[in-house]
Design a protein around this motif. Structure first.
Motif, PDB file in Angstrom:
ATOM      1  N   GLY A 186       0.818  -1.210   0.000  1.00 13.37           N
ATOM      2  CA  GLY A 186       0.000   0.000   0.000  1.00 13.37           C
ATOM      3  C   GLY A 186       0.851   1.259   0.000  1.00 13.37           C
ATOM      4  O   GLY A 186       0.572   2.222  -0.737  1.00 13.37           O
ATOM      5  N   ILE A 187       1.898   1.255   0.819  1.00 14.77           N
ATOM      6  CA  ILE A 187       2.807   2.410   0.875  1.00 14.77           C
ATOM      7  C   ILE A 187       3.482   2.595  -0.480  1.00 14.77           C
ATOM      8  O   ILE A 187       3.593   3.716  -0.995  1.00 14.77           O
ATOM      9  N   ASN A 188       3.912   1.486  -1.096  1.00 12.41           N
ATOM     10  CA  ASN A 188       4.601   1.591  -2.389  1.00 12.41           C
ATOM     11  C   ASN A 188       3.696   2.179  -3.468  1.00 12.41           C
ATOM     12  O   ASN A 188       4.147   2.984  -4.289  1.00 12.41           O
ATOM     13  N   ARG A 189       2.424   1.782  -3.468  1.00 17.52           N
ATOM     14  CA  ARG A 189       1.511   2.354  -4.456  1.00 17.52           C
ATOM     15  C   ARG A 189       1.404   3.860  -4.258  1.00 17.52           C
ATOM     16  O   ARG A 189       1.444   4.635  -5.220  1.00 17.52           O
ATOM     17  N   ALA A 190       1.307   4.272  -2.989  1.00 17.52           N
ATOM     18  CA  ALA A 190       1.194   5.711  -2.718  1.00 17.52           C
ATOM     19  C   ALA A 190       2.479   6.447  -3.115  1.00 17.52           C
ATOM     20  O   ALA A 190       2.438   7.567  -3.633  1.00 17.52           O
ATOM     21  N   ILE A 191       3.633   5.796  -2.867  1.00 17.28           N
ATOM     22  CA  ILE A 191       4.912   6.419  -3.238  1.00 17.28           C
ATOM     23  C   ILE A 191       4.978   6.590  -4.760  1.00 17.28           C
ATOM     24  O   ILE A 191       5.283   7.665  -5.273  1.00 17.28           O
ATOM     25  N   ARG A 192       4.667   5.515  -5.486  1.00 17.26           N
ATOM     26  CA  ARG A 192       4.769   5.558  -6.953  1.00 17.26           C
ATOM     27  C   ARG A 192       3.859   6.637  -7.523  1.00 17.26           C
ATOM     28  O   ARG A 192       4.248   7.387  -8.402  1.00 17.26           O
ATOM     29  N   GLU A 193       2.642   6.692  -6.998  1.00 16.28           N
ATOM     30  CA  GLU A 193       1.675   7.657  -7.508  1.00 16.28           C
ATOM     31  C   GLU A 193       2.154   9.090  -7.240  1.00 16.28           C
ATOM     32  O   GLU A 193       2.129   9.944  -8.129  1.00 16.28           O
ATOM     33  N   THR A 194       2.634   9.310  -6.013  1.00 13.86           N
ATOM     34  CA  THR A 194       3.061  10.662  -5.660  1.00 13.86           C
ATOM     35  C   THR A 194       4.278  11.084  -6.482  1.00 13.86           C
ATOM     36  O   THR A 194       4.333  12.207  -6.991  1.00 13.86           O
ATOM     37  N   LEU A 195       5.247  10.173  -6.607  1.00 14.19           N
ATOM     38  CA  LEU A 195       6.454  10.528  -7.351  1.00 14.19           C
ATOM     39  C   LEU A 195       6.115  10.791  -8.819  1.00 14.19           C
ATOM     40  O   LEU A 195       6.675  11.699  -9.442  1.00 14.19           O
ATOM     41  N   GLU A 196       5.181  10.019  -9.338  1.00 12.26           N
ATOM     42  CA  GLU A 196       4.785  10.243 -10.732  1.00 12.26           C
ATOM     43  C   GLU A 196       4.169  11.635 -10.879  1.00 12.26           C
ATOM     44  O   GLU A 196       4.501  12.373 -11.808  1.00 12.26           O
ATOM     45  N   ASN A 197       3.298  11.986  -9.935  1.00  9.24           N
ATOM     46  CA  ASN A 197       2.702  13.330  -9.970  1.00  9.24           C
ATOM     47  C   ASN A 197       3.755  14.426  -9.878  1.00  9.24           C
ATOM     48  O   ASN A 197       3.607  15.495 -10.460  1.00  9.24           O
ATOM     49  N   LEU A 198       4.804  14.140  -9.118  1.00  9.66           N
ATOM     50  CA  LEU A 198       5.866  15.143  -8.941  1.00  9.66           C
ATOM     51  C   LEU A 198       6.845  15.126 -10.113  1.00  9.66           C
ATOM     52  O   LEU A 198       7.745  15.971 -10.180  1.00  9.66           O
ATOM     53  N   GLY A 199       6.702  14.148 -10.996  1.00 12.54           N
ATOM     54  CA  GLY A 199       7.662  14.015 -12.096  1.00 12.54           C
ATOM     55  C   GLY A 199       9.022  13.546 -11.608  1.00 12.54           C
ATOM     56  O   GLY A 199      10.056  13.862 -12.193  1.00 12.54           O
ATOM     57  N   ARG A 200       9.029  12.781 -10.536  1.00 12.41           N
ATOM     58  CA  ARG A 200      10.291  12.283  -9.970  1.00 12.41           C
ATOM     59  C   ARG A 200      10.354  10.765 -10.086  1.00 12.41           C
ATOM     60  O   ARG A 200       9.328  10.104 -10.259  1.00 12.41           O
ATOM     61  N   SER A 201      11.557  10.224  -9.983  1.00 13.60           N
ATOM     62  CA  SER A 201      11.717   8.776 -10.102  1.00 13.60           C
ATOM     63  C   SER A 201      11.942   8.152  -8.727  1.00 13.60           C
ATOM     64  O   SER A 201      12.247   8.853  -7.751  1.00 13.60           O
ATOM     65  N   LEU A 202      11.813   6.827  -8.673  1.00 14.51           N
ATOM     66  CA  LEU A 202      11.978   6.121  -7.399  1.00 14.51           C
ATOM     67  C   LEU A 202      13.346   6.381  -6.778  1.00 14.51           C
ATOM     68  O   LEU A 202      13.481   6.485  -5.570  1.00 14.51           O
ATOM     69  N   SER A 203      14.366   6.483  -7.644  1.00 13.56           N
ATOM     70  CA  SER A 203      15.714   6.644  -7.094  1.00 13.56           C
ATOM     71  C   SER A 203      15.920   8.047  -6.510  1.00 13.56           C
ATOM     72  O   SER A 203      16.925   8.310  -5.860  1.00 13.56           O
ATOM     73  N   ASP A 204      14.978   8.955  -6.752  1.00 16.43           N
ATOM     74  CA  ASP A 204      15.063  10.273  -6.103  1.00 16.43           C
ATOM     75  C   ASP A 204      14.702  10.193  -4.627  1.00 16.43           C
ATOM     76  O   ASP A 204      15.059  11.067  -3.841  1.00 16.43           O
ATOM     77  N   LEU A 205      13.967   9.135  -4.273  1.00 13.91           N
ATOM     78  CA  LEU A 205      13.562   8.971  -2.874  1.00 13.91           C
ATOM     79  C   LEU A 205      14.696   8.258  -2.128  1.00 13.91           C
ATOM     80  O   LEU A 205      14.865   7.052  -2.238  1.00 13.91           O
ATOM     81  N   CYS A 206      15.472   9.038  -1.391  1.00 12.64           N
ATOM     82  CA  CYS A 206      16.757   8.553  -0.854  1.00 12.64           C
ATOM     83  C   CYS A 206      16.748   8.261   0.631  1.00 12.64           C
ATOM     84  O   CYS A 206      17.734   7.732   1.153  1.00 12.64           O
ATOM     85  N   ALA A 207      15.707   8.638   1.338  1.00  8.47           N
ATOM     86  CA  ALA A 207      15.688   8.396   2.785  1.00  8.47           C
ATOM     87  C   ALA A 207      14.247   8.272   3.248  1.00  8.47           C
ATOM     88  O   ALA A 207      13.374   9.004   2.761  1.00  8.47           O
ATOM     89  N   VAL A 208      14.000   7.355   4.159  1.00  5.80           N
ATOM     90  CA  VAL A 208      12.647   7.157   4.688  1.00  5.80           C
ATOM     91  C   VAL A 208      12.725   7.045   6.207  1.00  5.80           C
ATOM     92  O   VAL A 208      13.620   6.376   6.744  1.00  5.80           O
ATOM     93  N   THR A 209      11.823   7.739   6.884  1.00  2.00           N
ATOM     94  CA  THR A 209      11.700   7.583   8.335  1.00  2.00           C
ATOM     95  C   THR A 209      10.275   7.108   8.625  1.00  2.00           C
ATOM     96  O   THR A 209       9.326   7.541   7.963  1.00  2.00           O
ATOM     97  N   VAL A 210      10.143   6.219   9.603  1.00  2.75           N
ATOM     98  CA  VAL A 210       8.848   5.602   9.884  1.00  2.75           C
ATOM     99  C   VAL A 210       8.555   5.708  11.376  1.00  2.75           C
ATOM    100  O   VAL A 210       9.360   5.259  12.199  1.00  2.75           O
ATOM    101  N   ALA A 211       7.430   6.326  11.716  1.00  7.93           N
ATOM    102  CA  ALA A 211       7.019   6.398  13.120  1.00  7.93           C
ATOM    103  C   ALA A 211       5.700   5.672  13.274  1.00  7.93           C
ATOM    104  O   ALA A 211       4.689   6.080  12.681  1.00  7.93           O
ATOM    105  N   GLY A 212       5.707   4.611  14.031  1.00 11.38           N
ATOM    106  CA  GLY A 212       4.482   3.855  14.259  1.00 11.38           C
ATOM    107  C   GLY A 212       4.460   3.331  15.676  1.00 11.38           C
ATOM    108  O   GLY A 212       5.470   3.406  16.380  1.00 11.38           O
ATOM    109  N   ASN A 213       3.327   2.802  16.095  1.00 10.00           N
ATOM    110  CA  ASN A 213       3.339   2.204  17.426  1.00 10.00           C
ATOM    111  C   ASN A 213       4.091   0.881  17.375  1.00 10.00           C
ATOM    112  O   ASN A 213       4.498   0.418  16.303  1.00 10.00           O
ATOM    113  N   THR A 214       4.299   0.299  18.548  1.00 10.36           N
ATOM    114  CA  THR A 214       5.179  -0.868  18.626  1.00 10.36           C
ATOM    115  C   THR A 214       4.690  -2.020  17.739  1.00 10.36           C
ATOM    116  O   THR A 214       5.481  -2.644  17.026  1.00 10.36           O
TER     117      THR A 214
END
Lengths: 521, 521
Positions: free
Chosen positions: B159-187
């Motif tokens: 689900g996250i990957n679909r959202a990433i792909r869609e957003t990057l496409e809208n931004l005209g950016r490629s997957l390799s432009d996404l260079c760092a990810v931080t994740v905050a969730g409960n345990t």
């Protein structure tokens, strides 16, 4: 950290075994399962310690599965520690290490018990890359075509893996018992082993792709071993100054003493390191084939059938020799050639220029199609029932090699403005370093005219250094420091070297006063 | 290291971009290709730096291919740096970071330009794990069966990957432009995200498999991003004290000040952190559903159609409300419920015990099958053309939630022997933290009776903390320190909590003197 598990000096192997009885979690101490183990390891000094995401689930499950009483194998990766394995608390593993001497023609494998530092098995295999090129240059040519580099990598690791499997089976041990591997090879061999491109090593300015190789885990390669065990490939300090020589520096410990030492490693290439704990100068060059016996008509490696020691009676000119193995001779190896030339020189069978002469009463100098030759063994005494002889051309080839060796030593010494007399220890290493007779090598002017107690015959220092690292991880720091201190003198573009080389083509040398102990006949 | 590339305070993103013009190799400087780059990076402070064996060949080839003039992306992995990419020297990449707020019902994604720290896109998706269980407990049950944990991991990353792909496409950016990810969730969410076993989180003593998750690379997971970019998952400090709250601590900066702060994160669970730069106490519990509106008859999340603000005329008992979006109301969200209860209490529609009363002249209290109820909106004003009402049962459920919240705050304060008056900053965070009216929350006794300027509405602090870390890697050290300082109070086994809880079931509280500013009608 862990007390030594055997008598002898304390040691620090690349993989440590720890029995840990962790306090089980409680409401008052709710540290997570994996964090609980890491906390215990850090408290014992294993820091920094890294865990890979892919291992986290398995590790956490094992800690809990064993009810927080575990035996942990912790591996040293230079910059950090990693957990190699988590076993039941009741188990008492005895991990093995493997030191690999990665030669271009022969690969030596030495299995070491990491706890008691004993060598439990040793074997050697021909380098299977020979199928794609007998010498390094032909392999380099082969490697140029797309995909061929991977073939060379696959085939060498395949050969090593077969030897590992066979040895472990004989020992009754499993692959996962092999927890650490160290590899000492020359720069090209190390590049092939790691799948790196050595293309720029053979054109000026002779630059490796990588000098300090990443320490990796078994599973990052196809090596047959514990998937999480560390693999350490010795660094290069230059194109001709490979990890095998760095391992040699470690093995003789010259980087630790105040006294100046000289290490000469004579293999297919000759390599020289001069220095002490403050500085190191190195040079290397293609000097060796004749010194190994390989370039001569009847030359051969130091294997059964090789003549390795020679004496000639100066009165009768009759030879006396020793043959490796209980067989008739089929050739002569490096130490035998050095003895032979030295003895022929003393008996006036060779002139200072390396020309054969036939003194009165000498029946052993004959004339062949290739010119004059000395008959070392008559047909009835050899394996192939042919005369075993050394020709004037052989001598000429050999003199070039010994001249290169001496010139290299001389350039190194002059580079730092000292004299040979300042050298306290002269370590002779390489394939035939163990059998070489320093007195003979001095007599022909291959090595400097120093007191005999200066010389130490070291044998295979690459293997020795690799094995030492397995049980003494502190050497890693030593080595990084030593590498940083080495000044590499490139001989391929050194005019001084060519002058020294020409002067050293004589027996023992153009300048006789450099060899006062040698009686020139 | 690198000067800030935009106006504003200097910052230190997780991935730095460097233009490097390396001196080409020469006989005088024969450092290997990869070592040459690493030397330059170390000189600029990127130390220790690690290279993976699998990358060494490609990196060395690129350095040479670009003739030693390269643009390097260097990623921070907490304990060390790694090379993320080597590009032509002429390129000027603008790497993106992604902060993920990994909620059990909703996942928020915020794309940040690492150079200028601007949010370039934001989106949210329902957590696709809901297919296997609406709440966390049912997902835990599902995860028990073999293989199901991997399904939960795959589906959330999918689900996250679909959202990433869609957003990057809208931004005209490629997957390799996404260079760092931080994740905050409960345990639990973090465990599912990383494929870890959360089984021991829900039985005493409530222990996670892992608290400090390994920082990993894109390729170590299936995340749609640069394969070598760092992925950082915020650590837990306990089973109910997850990375989302740790991110919240970062976001409000309470771990840095001398003054004492309180952070209350009100979501499905309520979590409280109290402390300053020297100490931190945390507790958490299942307090929240009603506070989020979810547990009530007409409760709903803060989405279009939700009533989020309510006023009641104490003379006429007539309501006035605000609806999110330009639509008719279909329910009431957390901040709306707080307002509603507070206003009903002030208008004497509710007793101190939470019973509905119908004062003289009041036409809006009706009797339903579920007992008495207050009609907030008549059928002609609602989306489903049914009455929108709150029942006495709803009030009872809600009072339990607010009592849990207050009891939790009280336990935390007493645990360290201070009083609420000592708290200088009270941060209200969580899904509806932005819209909650502190005055109303005080009036019903959900939060302590402090001066209004003490309260700060923070909104989604998990997302804010995750985004901050992307552009300020120094926070990593802060966080490790903060985690080490947190004392976690387990409420599930806390008798004091139950006493406090019972006392807080009243409006505003059994002990009226705790809420001097509240006029009890």
């Amino acid at each position: 950290m862990q007390p030594s598990q055997s008598p002898g000096p304390p040691h620090a192997p690349l993989v440590e075994v720890l029995q840990l009885e962790l306090a089980p979690p409680s409401l008052a101490d709710n540290t997570a399962d994996l964090d609980r183990l890491l906390r215990a390891l850090r408290r014992q000094g294993f820091e920094p310690i890294q865990v890979r995401l892919a291992d986290a689930d398995e590790f956490a499950a094992r800690i809990r599965g064993e009810n927080f009483h575990v035996t942990v194998l912790v591996g040293f990766f230079g910059s950090h520690w990693e957990i190699v394995d988590i076993l039941p608390g009741s188990s008492s593993p005895t991990p093995l290490g493997l030191a690999i001497d990665l030669g271009s023609s022969t690969i030596g494998l030495f299995f070491i018990d990491l706890a008691d530092r004993k060598t439990v098995a040793g074997t050697s295999i021909p380098n299977p890359q020979a199928e794609y090129g007998e010498d390094i240059l032909s392999r380099l040519l082969f490697a140029r075509a797309r995909g061929n580099r991977k073939i060379l990598q696959r085939i060498v690791i395949g050969g090593i893996n077969r030897a590992i499997r066979e040895t472990l089976e004989n020992l009754g041990r499993s692959l996962s018992d092999l927890c650490a591997v160290t590899v000492a090879g020359n720069t090209v061999m190390s590049h092939f082993f790691l799948g790196l491109d050595p293309a720029n090593l053979f054109k000026e300015p002779y630059i490796p792709a990588v000098n300090h190789f990443p320490t990796f885990r078994g599973k990052d390669s196809t090596l047959a071993m514990h998937p999480r065990g560390p693999v350490y490939v010795f660094p290069n300090a230059g194109s001709y100054l490979g990890g095998d020589l760095i391992a040699g520096v470690l093995a003789c410990g010259m980087h630790r003493t105040e006294e100046i030492s000289l290490l000469a490693d004579v293999g297919t290439n000759a390599e020289v390191v001069l220095g002490n704990r403050e500085w190191l100068v190195a040079c290397a060059g293609a000097a060796g084939p004749a010194l190994e016996g390989g370039a001569l008509e009847r030359g051969m490696p130091a294997a059964p059938g090789a003549i390795d020691r020679v004496r000639i009676d100066p009165a009768t000119f009759e030879p006396d020799f020793h043959v490796l193995g209980d067989v008739k001779p089929s050739g002569i190896c490096g130490s035998g050639v050095i003895d032979l030339i030295a003895e022929m020189f003393r008996a006036r069978l060779l002139t200072r220029q390396g020309k054969l002469s036939s003194p009165p009463g000498c029946r052993r100098v004959v004339h062949t199609e290739d010119g004059p030759a000395y008959v070392l063994a008559d047909p009835d005494r050899t394996a192939d029932e042919k005369e075993l002889l050394i020709t004037e051309t052989d001598v000429e080839v050999f003199l070039k090699s010994k001249a290169a060796m001496y010139a290299m030593l001389n350039v190194a010494v002059k580079k730092v403005g000292i004299r040979f007399d300042d050298v306290r220890h002269f370590y002779v290493a390489g394939a035939f370093g163990e059998s070489i007779d320093p007195a003979m090598a001095v007599r022909i002017g291959m090595i400097p005219d120093l007191p005999m107690e200066t010389f130490h015959r070291m044998g295979n220092t690459a293997a020795a250094g690799a094995a030492m690292l397995l049980v003494d991880r502190d050497l890693l720091k030593d080595m990084e420091k030593a590498c940083g201190r080495i000044t590499y003198v490139e001989l391929n573009v050194n005019a001084e070297f060519m002058d020294e080389f020409r002067s050293a083509l004589f027996l023992p040398h153009t300048s006789r006063r450099l060899f006062p102990s040698v009686n020139v006949p």
